[in-house]
Design a protein around this motif. Sequence first.
Motif, mmCIF file in Angstrom:
data_model
loop_
_atom_site.group_PDB
_atom_site.id
_atom_site.type_symbol
_atom_site.label_atom_id
_atom_site.label_comp_id
_atom_site.label_asym_id
_atom_site.label_seq_id
_atom_site.Cartn_x
_atom_site.Cartn_y
_atom_site.Cartn_z
ATOM 1 N N HIS A 31 31.429 24.686 33.497
ATOM 2 C CA HIS A 31 32.578 25.478 33.080
ATOM 3 C C HIS A 31 33.843 24.987 33.774
ATOM 4 O O HIS A 31 33.811 24.491 34.889
ATOM 5 N N VAL A 32 34.970 25.180 33.134
ATOM 6 C CA VAL A 32 36.239 24.668 33.636
ATOM 7 C C VAL A 32 36.857 25.568 34.716
ATOM 8 O O VAL A 32 37.734 25.130 35.458
ATOM 9 N N ALA A 33 36.400 26.778 34.852
ATOM 10 C CA ALA A 33 37.019 27.742 35.770
ATOM 11 C C ALA A 33 37.111 27.261 37.216
ATOM 12 O O ALA A 33 38.156 27.440 37.849
ATOM 13 N N PRO A 34 36.086 26.650 37.797
ATOM 14 C CA PRO A 34 36.237 26.223 39.192
ATOM 15 C C PRO A 34 37.297 25.145 39.398
ATOM 16 O O PRO A 34 37.788 24.968 40.503
ATOM 17 N N TYR A 35 37.681 24.469 38.354
ATOM 18 C CA TYR A 35 38.629 23.364 38.476
ATOM 19 C C TYR A 35 40.025 23.722 37.981
ATOM 20 O O TYR A 35 40.935 22.905 38.038
ATOM 21 N N SER A 36 40.205 24.926 37.492
ATOM 22 C CA SER A 36 41.493 25.290 36.911
ATOM 23 C C SER A 36 42.475 25.854 37.930
ATOM 24 O O SER A 36 43.652 26.010 37.619
ATOM 25 N N GLY A 37 42.018 26.183 39.135
ATOM 26 C CA GLY A 37 42.904 26.741 40.149
ATOM 27 C C GLY A 37 42.929 28.251 40.143
ATOM 28 O O GLY A 37 43.535 28.862 41.014
ATOM 29 N N GLU A 38 42.321 28.881 39.160
ATOM 30 C CA GLU A 38 42.305 30.336 39.084
ATOM 31 C C GLU A 38 41.515 30.951 40.246
ATOM 32 O O GLU A 38 41.886 32.004 40.765
ATOM 33 N N VAL A 39 40.458 30.301 40.647
ATOM 34 C CA VAL A 39 39.636 30.822 41.740
ATOM 35 C C VAL A 39 40.443 30.827 43.036
ATOM 36 O O VAL A 39 40.413 31.799 43.807
ATOM 37 N N GLU A 40 41.182 29.775 43.290
ATOM 38 C CA GLU A 40 42.002 29.707 44.505
ATOM 39 C C GLU A 40 43.090 30.782 44.491
ATOM 40 O O GLU A 40 43.368 31.399 45.522
ATOM 41 N N LYS A 41 43.692 31.032 43.352
ATOM 42 C CA LYS A 41 44.712 32.071 43.257
ATOM 43 C C LYS A 41 44.122 33.439 43.558
ATOM 44 O O LYS A 41 44.724 34.248 44.257
ATOM 45 N N MET A 42 42.936 33.699 43.030
ATOM 46 C CA MET A 42 42.291 34.982 43.276
ATOM 47 C C MET A 42 41.943 35.142 44.748
ATOM 48 O O MET A 42 42.100 36.228 45.320
ATOM 49 N N LEU A 43 41.476 34.074 45.393
ATOM 50 C CA LEU A 43 41.146 34.152 46.816
ATOM 51 C C LEU A 43 42.394 34.395 47.661
ATOM 52 O O LEU A 43 42.363 35.180 48.621
#
Length: 68
Positions: free
Chosen positions: A49-61
């Motif tokens: 899935h693309v989610a781990p590479y999209s930067g969204e996870v870092e923003k949420m953290l």
Amino acid sequence: MVLDGLASFGTLQSLPYKLDVEHVEEAMQNMLVIIEMVVFSVLQQYAYHVAPYSGEVEKMLKQNKKNE
């Protein structure tokens, strides 16, 4: 191997468009590869899935750290 077996048993025959058995066998093999690649490309979208590479996870953290 299956296509070779079908050709040797006479199941695959030449077409009236002047294609011999070898060309028919090769065309069928190429179509099977195309179908395989389409199926695997769809499956890889779910597997990787693309989610781990999209930067969204870092923003949420970062937002979670600010809220704490």
